[in-house]
Scaffold this motif. Structure first.
Motif, PDB file in Angstrom:
ATOM      1  N   MET A 160       0.740  -1.774  -0.541  1.00 63.47           N
ATOM      2  CA  MET A 160      -0.555  -0.128  -0.014  1.00 63.47           C
ATOM      3  C   MET A 160       0.615   1.204  -0.009  1.00 63.47           C
ATOM      4  N   ARG A 199       3.157   1.449  -1.731  1.00 63.97           N
ATOM      5  CA  ARG A 199       2.907   2.369  -3.308  1.00 63.97           C
ATOM      6  C   ARG A 199       2.537   3.695  -3.285  1.00 63.97           C
ATOM      7  N   PHE A 233      -6.380   1.088  -0.116  1.00 61.65           N
ATOM      8  CA  PHE A 233      -6.990   1.822  -0.671  1.00 61.65           C
ATOM      9  C   PHE A 233      -7.874   2.597  -0.535  1.00 61.65           C
ATOM     10  N   SER A 255     -23.352  -0.874  -7.970  1.00 56.50           N
ATOM     11  CA  SER A 255     -23.045  -0.685  -9.301  1.00 56.50           C
ATOM     12  C   SER A 255     -21.566  -1.812 -10.322  1.00 56.50           C
ATOM     13  N   ASP A 256     -22.057  -2.289  -9.973  1.00 59.38           N
ATOM     14  CA  ASP A 256     -22.113  -3.899 -10.418  1.00 59.38           C
ATOM     15  C   ASP A 256     -20.250  -4.001 -10.786  1.00 59.38           C
ATOM     16  N   TRP A 257     -19.961  -3.323  -9.150  1.00 57.51           N
ATOM     17  CA  TRP A 257     -18.432  -3.395  -9.006  1.00 57.51           C
ATOM     18  C   TRP A 257     -17.839  -3.938  -8.312  1.00 57.51           C
ATOM     19  N   PRO A 258     -16.755  -4.998  -8.284  1.00 57.92           N
ATOM     20  CA  PRO A 258     -16.031  -6.095  -7.044  1.00 57.92           C
ATOM     21  C   PRO A 258     -15.801  -5.352  -6.111  1.00 57.92           C
ATOM     22  N   PHE A 314     -21.801   6.272 -10.825  1.00 53.92           N
ATOM     23  CA  PHE A 314     -20.665   6.042 -10.364  1.00 53.92           C
ATOM     24  C   PHE A 314     -19.164   5.333 -11.343  1.00 53.92           C
ATOM     25  N   VAL A 315     -18.180   6.343 -10.031  1.00 55.50           N
ATOM     26  CA  VAL A 315     -17.552   7.080 -11.209  1.00 55.50           C
ATOM     27  C   VAL A 315     -16.147   5.825 -10.895  1.00 55.50           C
ATOM     28  N   ASP A 353      -8.553   2.566  -8.418  1.00 52.23           N
ATOM     29  CA  ASP A 353      -6.730   2.986  -9.538  1.00 52.23           C
ATOM     30  C   ASP A 353      -7.569   4.586 -10.398  1.00 52.23           C
ATOM     31  N   ILE A 354      -8.776   4.452 -10.636  1.00 53.92           N
ATOM     32  CA  ILE A 354      -9.597   5.386 -11.626  1.00 53.92           C
ATOM     33  C   ILE A 354      -9.379   6.775 -10.782  1.00 53.92           C
ATOM     34  N   GLN A 372      -5.980   7.853 -11.060  1.00 47.50           N
ATOM     35  CA  GLN A 372      -5.558   8.143 -12.517  1.00 47.50           C
ATOM     36  C   GLN A 372      -5.889  10.180 -12.760  1.00 47.50           C
TER      37      GLN A 372
END
Lengths: 168, 87
Positions: free
Chosen positions: A1, A3, A78, A112-115, A126-127, A131-132, A135
């Motif tokens: 983490m 990193r 995260f 959100s269909d996000w795991p 949902f954004v 990671d996103i 970025q």
């Protein structure tokens, strides 16, 4: 983490605005009080959290974050990265701790269909996850995304002030 | 933690996303619970970031139920070339 934090710090340093890190650190204690409404445990968590509830929940503020722990004490690297990004931009947001509510944790993943957690919503949309967000932050697009919903990022504000000072 | 290895993930991503380059890194010290991946694929062309990440999540839907920490970078071949030049 580590990193993640390193890349966050690196980003702050390479930013064209030299005084950002100072500004945000100085403002941090006060900001922490104002930055976010956060919800620990609901009195009686329901067995399932459905689409209707979540439709409302993701719109209770312009920026809504589902995370592990709360902004003062994130319980996952995260989630912490997202909190730090929001802090740098001075965003006020709602934070929901999914560790306090298993139904919410499952519900939001399906919604959100996000795991994975964290999950960030802007204007009910949902954004992405960590990671996103990272970025978007590094490319400068987050400033634009916030602007679209009427939020002026602290980073943008600092940049504008610097430009003003340079003109003088 | 999970039975998955770097090779499992790389094979699956190559196959499902027709990836020309995949690199998975086990950051869990061997317990298999934490991975980061880089995926380079033609399928990402023209897609927004969120959609690229969704493609990877979908390819690894089964694995991500057990892997609790997962981080990804997605590139088209051109983007990947640029990234490498910068490094």
């Amino acid at each position: 983490m580590n990193r993640i934090f390193q890349s966050l710090l690196r980003q702050t340093r390479v930013c064209s605005i030299n005084n950002i890190s100072n500004v945000s650190i100085a403002a941090a204690p006060l900001r922490l009080m104002l930055a976010s409404r956060w919800y620990a445990a609901d009195a009686a968590p329901p067995a399932t959290v459905g689409k209707e509830t979540l439709d409302k929940l993701v719109r209770t503020n312009k920026v809504v974050v589902f995370m592990k722990g709360n902004p003062e004490a994130p319980r996952c690297g995260f989630s912490n990265a997202v909190v730090q990004i929001m802090r740098m931009h001075g965003v006020q947001y709602d934070a929901h701790d999914v560790l306090q509510n298993e139904a919410l944790r499952q519900g939001i993943k399906e919604y959100s269909d996000w795991p994975t957690i964290p999950q960030v919503f802007i204007n009910g949309e949902f954004v992405g996850g960590c990671d996103i967000l990272m970025q978007l932050h590094q490319s400068g697009d987050l400033i634009e995304e916030l602007k679209k919903v009427g939020i002026v990022s602290d980073l943008l504000r600092a940049e504008q002030e610097q430009e003003k000072n340079e003109k003088k | 933690m999970s039975q998955y290895t770097v090779k499992n993930l790389e094979d699956k991503l190559k196959e499902q996303l027709q990836a020309q380059y995949v690199r998975a890194v086990d950051e869990s010290d061997g317990c298999g619970g934490k991975f980061s991946v880089i995926v380079v694929s033609e399928l990402f062309r023209g897609k927004p970031l969120l959609q690229k990440h969704r493609l990877v999540n979908k390819a690894l839907a089964e694995e991500l139920q057990q892997i609790h920490a997962f981080s990804q970078k997605t590139y088209t071949p051109e983007e990947w070339e640029k990234v490498q030049q910068e490094q």
